[in-house]
Every structure is written in structure tokens, then in C-alpha cells.
Scaffold this motif. Structure first.
Motif, PDB file in Angstrom:
ATOM      1  N   LYS A   1       0.789  -1.233   0.000  1.00 44.50           N
ATOM      2  CA  LYS A   1       0.000   0.000   0.000  1.00 44.50           C
ATOM      3  C   LYS A   1       0.823   1.286   0.000  1.00 44.50           C
ATOM      4  N   GLN A   2       2.103   1.243   0.360  1.00 46.05           N
ATOM      5  CA  GLN A   2       2.941   2.440   0.391  1.00 46.05           C
ATOM      6  C   GLN A   2       3.649   2.734  -0.934  1.00 46.05           C
ATOM      7  N   VAL A   3       3.495   1.856  -1.925  1.00 51.54           N
ATOM      8  CA  VAL A   3       4.132   2.049  -3.228  1.00 51.54           C
ATOM      9  C   VAL A   3       3.538   3.292  -3.890  1.00 51.54           C
ATOM     10  N   PRO A   4       4.377   4.151  -4.489  1.00 53.31           N
ATOM     11  CA  PRO A   4       3.842   5.324  -5.197  1.00 53.31           C
ATOM     12  C   PRO A   4       2.932   4.916  -6.359  1.00 53.31           C
ATOM     13  N   ILE A   5       1.958   5.744  -6.632  1.00 49.94           N
ATOM     14  CA  ILE A   5       0.982   5.449  -7.681  1.00 49.94           C
ATOM     15  C   ILE A   5       1.660   5.211  -9.027  1.00 49.94           C
ATOM     16  N   GLN A   6       2.691   6.003  -9.365  1.00 45.81           N
ATOM     17  CA  GLN A   6       3.361   5.823 -10.651  1.00 45.81           C
ATOM     18  C   GLN A   6       3.976   4.431 -10.778  1.00 45.81           C
ATOM     19  N   LYS A   7       4.543   3.927  -9.680  1.00 49.67           N
ATOM     20  CA  LYS A   7       5.122   2.578  -9.719  1.00 49.67           C
ATOM     21  C   LYS A   7       4.025   1.523  -9.870  1.00 49.67           C
ATOM     22  N   ALA A   8       2.915   1.728  -9.200  1.00 49.78           N
ATOM     23  CA  ALA A   8       1.791   0.797  -9.328  1.00 49.78           C
ATOM     24  C   ALA A   8       1.269   0.793 -10.764  1.00 49.78           C
ATOM     25  N   TYR A   9       1.162   1.973 -11.357  1.00 57.93           N
ATOM     26  CA  TYR A   9       0.699   2.110 -12.740  1.00 57.93           C
ATOM     27  C   TYR A   9       1.652   1.385 -13.692  1.00 57.93           C
ATOM     28  N   ALA A  10       2.940   1.575 -13.517  1.00 51.24           N
ATOM     29  CA  ALA A  10       3.936   0.909 -14.356  1.00 51.24           C
ATOM     30  C   ALA A  10       3.867  -0.610 -14.168  1.00 51.24           C
ATOM     31  N   PHE A  11       3.671  -1.052 -12.933  1.00 51.21           N
ATOM     32  CA  PHE A  11       3.548  -2.476 -12.613  1.00 51.21           C
ATOM     33  C   PHE A  11       2.356  -3.091 -13.347  1.00 51.21           C
ATOM     34  N   LEU A  12       1.217  -2.409 -13.309  1.00 48.88           N
ATOM     35  CA  LEU A  12       0.017  -2.893 -13.989  1.00 48.88           C
ATOM     36  C   LEU A  12       0.226  -2.946 -15.501  1.00 48.88           C
ATOM     37  N   GLN A  13       0.827  -1.913 -16.057  1.00 52.94           N
ATOM     38  CA  GLN A  13       1.079  -1.885 -17.492  1.00 52.94           C
ATOM     39  C   GLN A  13       2.053  -2.989 -17.907  1.00 52.94           C
ATOM     40  N   PHE A  14       3.137  -3.139 -17.166  1.00 55.37           N
ATOM     41  CA  PHE A  14       4.155  -4.136 -17.498  1.00 55.37           C
ATOM     42  C   PHE A  14       3.577  -5.553 -17.475  1.00 55.37           C
ATOM     43  N   ASN A  15       2.751  -5.839 -16.470  1.00 58.38           N
ATOM     44  CA  ASN A  15       2.168  -7.171 -16.319  1.00 58.38           C
ATOM     45  C   ASN A  15       0.848  -7.343 -17.071  1.00 58.38           C
ATOM     46  N   GLU A  16       0.438  -6.294 -17.814  1.00 58.43           N
ATOM     47  CA  GLU A  16      -0.796  -6.317 -18.589  1.00 58.43           C
ATOM     48  C   GLU A  16      -1.996  -6.732 -17.753  1.00 58.43           C
ATOM     49  N   LEU A  17      -2.148  -6.077 -16.596  1.00 62.20           N
ATOM     50  CA  LEU A  17      -3.239  -6.355 -15.671  1.00 62.20           C
ATOM     51  C   LEU A  17      -4.229  -5.200 -15.649  1.00 62.20           C
ATOM     52  N   ASP A  18      -5.505  -5.526 -15.433  1.00 67.41           N
ATOM     53  CA  ASP A  18      -6.534  -4.501 -15.270  1.00 67.41           C
ATOM     54  C   ASP A  18      -6.554  -3.963 -13.848  1.00 67.41           C
ATOM     55  N   ALA A  19      -6.224  -4.824 -12.901  1.00 66.23           N
ATOM     56  CA  ALA A  19      -6.257  -4.460 -11.485  1.00 66.23           C
ATOM     57  C   ALA A  19      -5.334  -5.397 -10.718  1.00 66.23           C
ATOM     58  N   VAL A  20      -4.996  -4.983  -9.510  1.00 71.70           N
ATOM     59  CA  VAL A  20      -4.119  -5.793  -8.669  1.00 71.70           C
ATOM     60  C   VAL A  20      -4.506  -5.545  -7.208  1.00 71.70           C
ATOM     61  N   PRO A  21      -4.407  -6.581  -6.366  1.00 71.04           N
ATOM     62  CA  PRO A  21      -4.718  -6.373  -4.956  1.00 71.04           C
ATOM     63  C   PRO A  21      -3.646  -5.516  -4.276  1.00 71.04           C
ATOM     64  N   VAL A  22      -4.067  -4.802  -3.266  1.00 71.55           N
ATOM     65  CA  VAL A  22      -3.161  -3.975  -2.472  1.00 71.55           C
ATOM     66  C   VAL A  22      -3.125  -4.579  -1.071  1.00 71.55           C
ATOM     67  N   ALA A  23      -1.920  -4.760  -0.567  1.00 71.69           N
ATOM     68  CA  ALA A  23      -1.739  -5.389   0.744  1.00 71.69           C
ATOM     69  C   ALA A  23      -0.897  -4.494   1.642  1.00 71.69           C
TER      70      ALA A  23
ATOM     71  N   GLN B   1      -6.760 -17.086   7.793  1.00 68.34           N
ATOM     72  CA  GLN B   1      -7.465 -16.665   9.006  1.00 68.34           C
ATOM     73  C   GLN B   1      -7.051 -15.261   9.462  1.00 68.34           C
ATOM     74  N   ARG B   2      -5.827 -14.848   9.152  1.00 70.52           N
ATOM     75  CA  ARG B   2      -5.335 -13.522   9.556  1.00 70.52           C
ATOM     76  C   ARG B   2      -5.579 -12.469   8.482  1.00 70.52           C
ATOM     77  N   HIS B   3      -6.402 -12.816   7.480  1.00 69.61           N
ATOM     78  CA  HIS B   3      -6.774 -11.946   6.362  1.00 69.61           C
ATOM     79  C   HIS B   3      -5.564 -11.608   5.478  1.00 69.61           C
ATOM     80  N   GLU B   4      -4.557 -12.482   5.477  1.00 70.07           N
ATOM     81  CA  GLU B   4      -3.397 -12.318   4.611  1.00 70.07           C
ATOM     82  C   GLU B   4      -3.718 -12.914   3.248  1.00 70.07           C
TER      83      GLU B   4
END
Length: 151
Positions: free
Chosen positions: A33-55, A132-135
Motif C-alpha cells: 500500500k505504500q508504493v507510489p501510484i506511478q510505480k503501481a501504474y507501471a507495474f500494472l502496465q508491465f504485467n498487462e493487468l486490469d487491477a491488482v490487490p493492495v496489501a 485466518q489472519r486476512h493475509e
């Protein structure tokens, strides 16, 4: 006489008594959850994903972020910057700021029938699996279910 185009088609398709843990894909990609938005955006684009869970730092599921929300944030940042956008001035806003807290999840010991019901009622393509620990421990997609039906 009944003939089938596929020799396996004569066999009934059932999921038996599997649990979500039995059919899930383990250790799905996730963003902290602390990853900057730009890095998350690049991660999604690189992996060709529509969405990704945040932990969080303990891999507890806190939400989901979509490529559309990252793109909207980037566009907003470009428009609101008085001097335009430069790579040196990257916005360090953490991805949890644009994370949707509404995310479909079930426990690993849930039955496949519960998984199917949740997917059908929400018209979702996947559901995240937590312990059980919501992980976050896995994800079940429609293709995972189909694979187990035809196995």
C-alpha cells in the motif's frame, strides 16, 4: 445414439468437494500500500493487468487498485501541476490513496460452491483468497474453476 464432438464431453462436469485453497493460484501478484501510484501504474502496465490487490506490510488484503484509477490520477496530476510534469518531480502519493477498499475475498477453507456463488452474484472474474489472519494467499479466477471442472 448420442455422439459427442469431444470424447471427454460425455463425462459430467462437477467440482466435487474442493475448497478455495484447492483450486486457487497461490501467491498472486500484489502491491504494497505504500508504493507510489506511478510505480503501481507501471507495474500494472508491465504485467498487462486490469487491477491488482493492495496489501499492507503483513500482506493483509486492504483493497484493489485498477489501471483506470492510476491513469486518472496521473492525468489529474498532469493537469493540476502549474509547470507541467517532469520525471524529477514524480508524485510520491501512495497507492492506498486511490485503492478501492471493496474487494471480493473468501477464506481459503471456503467451498468451491461458495466461491462460484460469490463470483456469480458479483459478476466478477476473480476472487481473492485470504487465510485466518486476512493475509492474501491466492486468487481464484473463472479459468481456475474451468480447469478443475475439465481435469
Amino acid at each position: 445414439m448420442t455422439t459427442f464432438a469431444n470424447p471427454r464431453a460425455s463425462r459430467p462436469m462437477t467440482l466435487r468437494s474442493f475448497t478455495a485453497a484447492d483450486v486457487m493460484t497461490a501467491n498472486p501478484l500484489a502491491i504494497e500500500k505504500q508504493v507510489p501510484i506511478q510505480k503501481a501504474y507501471a507495474f500494472l502496465q508491465f504485467n498487462e493487468l486490469d487491477a491488482v490487490p493492495v496489501a499492507d506490510e503483513h500482506r493483509r488484503l486492504v483493497g484493489i487498485v485498477s489501471i483506470a484509477s492510476c491513469a486518472a490520477w496521473e492525468e489529474f496530476s498532469l493537469r493540476s501541476s502549474p509547470h507541467g510534469f517532469s520525471r524529477e518531480e514524480l508524485d510520491r502519493t501512495p497507492v492506498w490513496e486511490i485503492t478501492s477498499p471493496i474487494v471480493e475475498s473468501v477464506r481459503a477453507d471456503a467451498s468451491t460452491h461458495e466461491v462460484i456463488d460469490r463470483l456469480a452474484e458479483r459478476r466478477a472474474r476473480w476472487i481473492y483468497i485470504v487465510n485466518q489472519r486476512h493475509e492474501l494467499v491466492g486468487v481464484v479466477s473463472m479459468s481456475d474453476l474451468i480447469r478443475h471442472l475439465t481435469a
